[in-house]
Design a protein around this motif. Sequence first.
Motif, mmCIF file in Angstrom:
data_model
loop_
_atom_site.group_PDB
_atom_site.id
_atom_site.type_symbol
_atom_site.label_atom_id
_atom_site.label_comp_id
_atom_site.label_asym_id
_atom_site.label_seq_id
_atom_site.Cartn_x
_atom_site.Cartn_y
_atom_site.Cartn_z
ATOM 1 N N UNK B 282 0.831 -1.210 0.000
ATOM 2 C CA UNK B 282 0.000 0.000 0.000
ATOM 3 C C UNK B 282 0.862 1.256 0.000
ATOM 4 N N UNK B 283 2.002 1.199 0.710
ATOM 5 C CA UNK B 283 2.899 2.357 0.713
ATOM 6 C C UNK B 283 3.425 2.621 -0.689
ATOM 7 N N UNK B 284 3.891 1.563 -1.336
ATOM 8 C CA UNK B 284 4.424 1.715 -2.688
ATOM 9 C C UNK B 284 3.336 2.230 -3.634
ATOM 10 N N UNK B 285 2.105 1.788 -3.417
ATOM 11 C CA UNK B 285 1.019 2.210 -4.299
ATOM 12 C C UNK B 285 0.809 3.719 -4.256
ATOM 13 N N UNK B 286 0.979 4.353 -3.096
ATOM 14 C CA UNK B 286 0.770 5.803 -3.049
ATOM 15 C C UNK B 286 2.031 6.619 -3.248
ATOM 16 N N UNK B 287 3.181 6.066 -2.852
ATOM 17 C CA UNK B 287 4.381 6.913 -2.894
ATOM 18 C C UNK B 287 5.485 6.364 -3.774
ATOM 19 N N UNK B 288 5.309 5.178 -4.343
ATOM 20 C CA UNK B 288 6.380 4.604 -5.142
ATOM 21 C C UNK B 288 7.481 4.031 -4.277
ATOM 22 N N UNK B 289 8.660 3.855 -4.871
ATOM 23 C CA UNK B 289 9.771 3.194 -4.179
ATOM 24 C C UNK B 289 10.534 4.174 -3.313
ATOM 25 N N UNK B 290 10.439 3.997 -2.005
ATOM 26 C CA UNK B 290 11.241 4.815 -1.094
ATOM 27 C C UNK B 290 12.089 3.854 -0.278
#
Lengths: 274, 367
Positions: B282-290
């Motif tokens: 879900x994190x990647x879905x909103x912010x991409x690769x961090x």
Amino acid sequence: MTAPLEGHGLTFRVGAKTLLEDVSLSVGSGRLTVIIGPNGAGKSTLVKLLSGETAPASGRVLYGGEDVRSIEPWRLACLRVVLPQASRLAFPFTAGEVVRIGIDGIGRGLGRRDRDAILEEALRRADVAHLATRAYQSLSGGEQQRTQFARVLAQLAAGRSVSREQVLLLDEPIASLDLKHQIALLDAAAEFAADGVAVLAVLHDLNLAAAYADDVLVMSRGRAAAFGPPREIITDSMVSEVFDVALKVGASPGPGQPFLIPPRRRTASASPAP
Amino acid sequence: MIATSGPALPGTAPRWRSSAGRIRGWIVLFALALLVLLTGLASLGTGAVSLPLARVAAIVLAGREAVLGDPALVRDGVIVFDIRLPRTLIGLLVGATLATGGALLQGLFRNPLADPALVGVSSGAALAAAVTIVLGHHFVSGSGPVPFTALPIAAFVGGLGATMLLYAIATRRGRTSVATMLLAGVAISALAGAGTGLLAFMSDDRQLRDLTFWTLGSVAGSTWSKFSMVGPVLLAVLVAAPFLSRALNALVLGEAEAFHLGIAVQRSKRLLILLVAVGVGCSVAVTGLISFVGLVVPHLIRLAVGPDHRLLLPASALGGAVLLVASDMVARVVVAPAELPIGIVTALIGAPYFLWLLLRRNTVLDA
């Protein structure tokens, strides 16, 4: 009456190799049973099956008559406590924290004070109280082993709040300990047995086995070769057949406790002059 | 002095369980929570239009309705409530989730070098997101863009697949090899990266812009609708994680030992993998690769409060929130009025830290 720990017809294979074949044993309440046998005889495998960690290919393990696989993990953790061979940690826990992990969540109705008291007692009995604030990783092999023993003592004490019919499994508990701590650990195990705990220990030292065991189980090539009191089991013929060593078993005066001393092989003249 | 096995001396309070340790833990948690609040407010005031902290606090306290009705405040109110607040909230939640995900993975692999981005979990999620962006319109009826709801689900599936693949490769007979894990992570990342690159090659201009945003990481595209979609999920992951503390502590001793201590090992491991995959997906879905948030934060927290997961997990969540939002502020300020992708900032902080860790503990791969 059912014993706290029973194994019936335990067999275990890895691939085509049979590591354990049709081993049965029963450890009664208050008995200290020692498993002896040469390397690769299946001693550790037997302990893994008995602890419920590994499932046997056939046979059953019973705790108080209940199949080990049907006991919920939390209750099993109160009934049977295992001291593994030495292990390493990835994170910098202190020795005190390692022992603490041994009682978190074990037992019923124990308050913080009870747990603290159990912890203190365990650290003291395993002689690691002075190491409690040290990082576990910085301890010597023997000190780590004693810390693990303290964890086991704590788990046993916390588990008592759920069941008094407990089983203690020790897999080569004294391998890296000095003589004083070897004796202290086995004394503690004997005390637990006197207290009604069923104790099962894997040992390599036949003299210590003779000194502490109520019963000796001899493992040889994956089978139970003999079972009985040390005086009847530790004999010249067993030592030569199972261990492939030609040694005379002596008997101490008085109680007739069997002992082995490897005779000196080098004559005095063969050693260099002082 | 030589310690003996005699009875403990009366009055020698053991220091290791001292209430001082517990109090220290609470102090760290409290300080971190305060830092989260301050960083959040500072983030609301930072950007093309700079607002002083006091004004931000006044606007937030007044509430959206009151501010928008007041002509003196309406411009700043719109900036705070409609642009920066969703961005800050998403930043806080994603940072907290990535750091928690790192701590969970490190516990699962029993190694402090695991990080969702480093071992390929995030790349797997990003690949699945890329597939959805570029090829998604083949799967949904109509020709419009893919609904945003599809992205978190796809990213979750990608993250789960990568985590399970990684675990299966790196674990033999209950022992997880760290060297294998890191190398497998490199391979999985490379493979997922190649897949994402292939998709970029096939995509049109709009899709390409979306993809670039994904691979570099950014919280700039945050909106209230994205927040309302992934916010509750991330919050659920953050709340659920500490319930695995006891299992994680026991797992530190080894899987067999954890079983001896009454932990349902397989179930706990599955739950851990699920939490990491859901949270990171879900994190990647909103912010991409961090990357690197999950590596740096738990490590710093361990130095401060020790490795006990009961404290490590909540403290990492707070620390991760602070680090991500602070990085986002840097990303907004250094090349203003343009913005750096935040993934670049966290990598610039995290990669040297990772190298330093490797240099300091040259035996880390043997663990």
